[in-house]
Design an enzyme around this catalytic site. Structure first.
Site, PDB file in Angstrom:
ATOM      1  N   GLU A  85      46.062  24.922  39.003  1.00 10.92           N
ATOM      2  CA  GLU A  85      45.631  26.312  39.061  1.00 10.92           C
ATOM      3  C   GLU A  85      45.132  26.931  40.387  1.00 10.92           C
ATOM      4  O   GLU A  85      45.105  28.246  40.886  1.00 10.92           O
ATOM      5  CB  GLU A  85      45.005  27.103  38.063  1.00 10.92           C
ATOM      6  CG  GLU A  85      45.367  26.971  36.583  1.00 10.92           C
ATOM      7  CD  GLU A  85      46.706  28.093  36.439  1.00 10.92           C
ATOM      8  OE1 GLU A  85      46.598  28.694  37.260  1.00 10.92           O
ATOM      9  OE2 GLU A  85      47.714  28.000  35.622  1.00 10.92           O
ATOM     10  N   GLU A 116      45.004   4.881  28.028  1.00  4.77           N
ATOM     11  CA  GLU A 116      43.354   5.266  28.360  1.00  4.77           C
ATOM     12  C   GLU A 116      42.683   3.908  28.050  1.00  4.77           C
ATOM     13  O   GLU A 116      41.412   3.974  28.593  1.00  4.77           O
ATOM     14  CB  GLU A 116      42.823   6.514  27.269  1.00  4.77           C
ATOM     15  CG  GLU A 116      42.968   5.910  25.587  1.00  4.77           C
ATOM     16  CD  GLU A 116      42.411   6.884  24.867  1.00  4.77           C
ATOM     17  OE1 GLU A 116      41.375   6.508  24.154  1.00  4.77           O
ATOM     18  OE2 GLU A 116      42.725   8.174  24.842  1.00  4.77           O
TER      19      GLU A 116
END
Length: 302
Positions: A85, A116
């Site tokens: 963004e 992960e």
């Protein structure tokens, strides 16, 4: 690494929602909302640590450094979202703020098994992205113990890169491997262990605060107006015109005229109008003012 999960606050059972499966829809939503209300207060308690993060990140970025978010699952996606963004909102280079998720881009849309849990992969990310002491990394992990993130934090500090940790459990492993700790404790989730909920919301609030404050400190905001936005579509052009109107009190037609003369750069248009100068002179004033509109206007008004 996965032992003693029951000791984590985010993995405990929430006594206030144990009957959520038999609640009617309204009570169910009220129960969720009551838990969400706690999140902002948890973040508020960490503002003194967020200040430290903002100050160090803004300093690094002013000196040609970069910011990297590193996470897995929900935490990784939030980092990618926040980073993505920045270019449209503040006109930054996509390289300036980057989001890295365990498992790569594929993991943005669906889980990548085992990604992960790979601490070595986390370590390797630091070298792959050519990170140096000019940069800063922020590790995001609700549990505070995700191996991919921990590996990255360890490697960052080994290379004298400032490491910041955002987690949702006290005394977690990440807090032992970072320079700045941000730990909003949101308590047990509405659904046990579903850290995409309160923990994820807290992380998003913290990321919002960090990038917003950093961009303000980099001169990307005038008043509370985004004046460096990238005008990639009609909606953003319309927004830029309204921003110029509001900042300078000119009519819409004049705002559009100056925006075009400023090569679709809102901050340049604002300085042009405020100082009654041509675009090249407004650009010069902004360069002298390190990109800050208020300072550029003062320089042009002398």
């Amino acid at each position: 690494m996965n032992s003693h999960l029951e000791d984590l606050t985010t993995e405990k059972v929430n006594d206030d929602t144990v009957n959520i499966d038999v609640m009617n829809t309204e009570d169910m939503l009220k129960a969720i909302n009551n838990e969400d209300i706690k999140v902002a207060y948890a973040v508020q308690k960490e503002i003194h640590n967020i200040v430290k993060a903002v100050d160090i990140v803004s300093e690094k970025l002013k000196n040609n450094g970069r910011l990297f978010y590193i996470g897995a699952g929900t935490s990784g996606r939030l980092g990618v979202l926040d980073a993505s963004e920045c270019p449209p909102t503040y006109g930054t280079n996509p390289e300036l703020v980057q989001g890295i998720i365990a498992g790569g881009n594929e993991a943005i849309l669906k889980a990548v098994e085992g990604a992960e849990d790979d601490e070595d992969m986390g370590r390797s990310i630091i070298k792959e992205r050519n990170m140096t002491s000019k940069d800063v990394v922020i590790g995001i992990t609700a549990s505070g113990r995700t191996p991919f993130v921990i590996g990255a934090m360890k490697e960052a500090r080994k290379n004298e890169i400032i490491a910041i940790g955002i987690s949702n459990n006290k005394n977690s492993l990440i807090n032992k491997n970072v320079d700045i700790k941000i730990t909003p404790i949101v308590g047990p989730e509405v659904i046990m262990g579903s850290t995409r909920m309160k923990a994820g919301t807290a992380q998003k609030l913290v990321l919002n605060m960090i990038t917003t404050a950093v961009m303000i400190k980099l001169g990307k905001v005038y008043g509370n107006l985004m004046i460096d936005l990238s005008l990639s579509n009609k909606k953003l052009i319309d927004r830029a015109v309204r921003i110029i109107e509001h900042a300078t009190k000119v009519e819409k037609e004049k705002a559009m005229e100056y925006l075009k003369r400023a090569n679709l750069k809102p901050k340049v248009a604002i300085v042009m109008i405020k100082t009654n100068t041509k675009s090249y002179e407004a650009e010069r004033l902004l360069n002298m003012a390190d990109g800050f509109v208020t300072k550029a206007i003062k320089l042009g008004s002398k």
